[in-house]
Design an enzyme around this catalytic site. Structure first.
Site, mmCIF file in Angstrom:
data_model
loop_
_atom_site.group_PDB
_atom_site.id
_atom_site.type_symbol
_atom_site.label_atom_id
_atom_site.label_comp_id
_atom_site.label_asym_id
_atom_site.label_seq_id
_atom_site.Cartn_x
_atom_site.Cartn_y
_atom_site.Cartn_z
ATOM 1 N N HIS A 1 -1.904 15.840 -6.443
ATOM 2 C CA HIS A 1 -1.911 14.640 -5.606
ATOM 3 C C HIS A 1 -0.508 14.393 -5.055
ATOM 4 O O HIS A 1 0.420 14.097 -5.809
ATOM 5 C CB HIS A 1 -2.369 13.452 -6.477
ATOM 6 C CG HIS A 1 -2.505 12.178 -5.718
ATOM 7 N ND1 HIS A 1 -2.629 10.972 -6.360
ATOM 8 C CD2 HIS A 1 -2.543 11.900 -4.383
ATOM 9 C CE1 HIS A 1 -2.737 10.001 -5.458
ATOM 10 N NE2 HIS A 1 -2.683 10.539 -4.237
ATOM 11 N N CYS B 1 -1.824 12.226 2.881
ATOM 12 C CA CYS B 1 -1.953 12.459 1.427
ATOM 13 C C CYS B 1 -3.109 13.427 1.220
ATOM 14 O O CYS B 1 -4.171 13.262 1.835
ATOM 15 C CB CYS B 1 -2.240 11.133 0.711
ATOM 16 S SG CYS B 1 -2.752 11.357 -1.012
ATOM 17 N N HIS C 1 -5.921 11.127 -0.244
ATOM 18 C CA HIS C 1 -6.280 9.857 0.399
ATOM 19 C C HIS C 1 -6.115 9.829 1.912
ATOM 20 O O HIS C 1 -6.120 8.758 2.519
ATOM 21 C CB HIS C 1 -5.483 8.715 -0.243
ATOM 22 C CG HIS C 1 -5.719 8.608 -1.725
ATOM 23 N ND1 HIS C 1 -4.775 8.918 -2.669
ATOM 24 C CD2 HIS C 1 -6.846 8.267 -2.396
ATOM 25 C CE1 HIS C 1 -5.296 8.755 -3.880
ATOM 26 N NE2 HIS C 1 -6.544 8.362 -3.747
ATOM 27 N N GLU D 1 0.867 -1.189 0.000
ATOM 28 C CA GLU D 1 0.000 0.000 0.000
ATOM 29 C C GLU D 1 0.905 1.241 0.000
ATOM 30 O O GLU D 1 1.629 1.475 0.959
ATOM 31 C CB GLU D 1 -0.932 -0.028 1.239
ATOM 32 C CG GLU D 1 -1.627 1.278 1.552
ATOM 33 C CD GLU D 1 -2.342 1.903 0.379
ATOM 34 O OE1 GLU D 1 -3.239 1.260 -0.183
ATOM 35 O OE2 GLU D 1 -1.975 3.052 0.006
ATOM 36 N N LYS D 2 0.833 2.017 -1.076
ATOM 37 C CA LYS D 2 1.811 3.084 -1.287
ATOM 38 C C LYS D 2 1.715 4.250 -0.315
ATOM 39 O O LYS D 2 2.622 5.065 -0.245
ATOM 40 C CB LYS D 2 1.718 3.609 -2.720
ATOM 41 C CG LYS D 2 0.395 4.295 -3.068
ATOM 42 C CD LYS D 2 0.438 4.810 -4.498
ATOM 43 C CE LYS D 2 -0.858 5.454 -4.903
ATOM 44 N NZ LYS D 2 -1.911 4.465 -5.202
ATOM 45 N N HIS D 3 0.627 4.372 0.435
ATOM 46 C CA HIS D 3 0.496 5.491 1.365
ATOM 47 C C HIS D 3 1.108 5.239 2.746
ATOM 48 O O HIS D 3 1.259 6.156 3.532
ATOM 49 C CB HIS D 3 -0.979 5.847 1.571
ATOM 50 C CG HIS D 3 -1.599 6.481 0.381
ATOM 51 N ND1 HIS D 3 -2.280 5.753 -0.560
ATOM 52 C CD2 HIS D 3 -1.621 7.769 -0.027
ATOM 53 C CE1 HIS D 3 -2.707 6.574 -1.504
ATOM 54 N NE2 HIS D 3 -2.323 7.800 -1.210
ATOM 55 N N HIS E 1 4.507 6.833 -4.710
ATOM 56 C CA HIS E 1 3.274 7.612 -4.610
ATOM 57 C C HIS E 1 3.361 8.751 -5.611
ATOM 58 O O HIS E 1 4.424 9.346 -5.770
ATOM 59 C CB HIS E 1 3.109 8.169 -3.194
ATOM 60 C CG HIS E 1 1.814 8.895 -3.000
ATOM 61 N ND1 HIS E 1 1.658 10.223 -3.318
ATOM 62 C CD2 HIS E 1 0.618 8.459 -2.562
ATOM 63 C CE1 HIS E 1 0.405 10.571 -3.071
ATOM 64 N NE2 HIS E 1 -0.247 9.528 -2.611
HETATM 65 FE FE FE Z 1 -2.520 9.503 -2.418
#
Ligand code: FE
Length: 130
Positions: A51, A115, A118, A15-17, A45
């Protein structure tokens, strides 16, 4: 509903976050060591005006303590914006930061990242003291 229920938790490898915390598993009492926190260590990310990761905060909670301590907070403030518009400056920050700390007590590091699209994500890592 407590905000903790809105903070995402997952494996940073998938999960990139999720912030990845890099530091020794075991440290010497009262000796400085580095803690590096990165969002996008395994899966990049996006890093654009629309973003991006805004900040990462790092906390330490000693075993058995009532309260947590803030160790560091890093703001990432260049995301390609310029007077010409979004994604035109060619200047971008990457969401990684290194802090040095020491402790005589074992405990858990907690990293929280934000983020702009997100929301909040967290991870943790235990530290033993010898
Ligand atoms: Fe994001």
């Amino acid at each position: 509903m407590p905000i903790g229920e809105h903070v995402g938790k997952a494996d940073w490898k998938t999960e990139k976050h999720v912030p990845a915390i890099d530091c020794p598993d075991k440290v010497k009492a009262d000796q400085m060591f580095d803690v590096k926190v990165t969002v996008g260590k395994e899966i990049a990310h996006p890093n654009t005006t629309a973003h991006h990761i805004r900040w990462i905060a790092l906390y330490f909670h000693p075993d058995g303590a009532k309260f947590s301590f803030q160790i560091a907070r890093a703001e990432f403030a260049a995301h390609g914006e310029s007077p010409e518009g979004a994604d035109t400056s060619t200047i971008y920050t990457h969401s990684t930061a290194t802090a040095a700390m020491k402790t005589k007590r074992a405990g858990t590091l907690h990293a929280v990242a934000f983020c702009n699209i997100h929301g909040l994500w967290e991870s943790e890592k235990k530290i033993a003291v010898e």
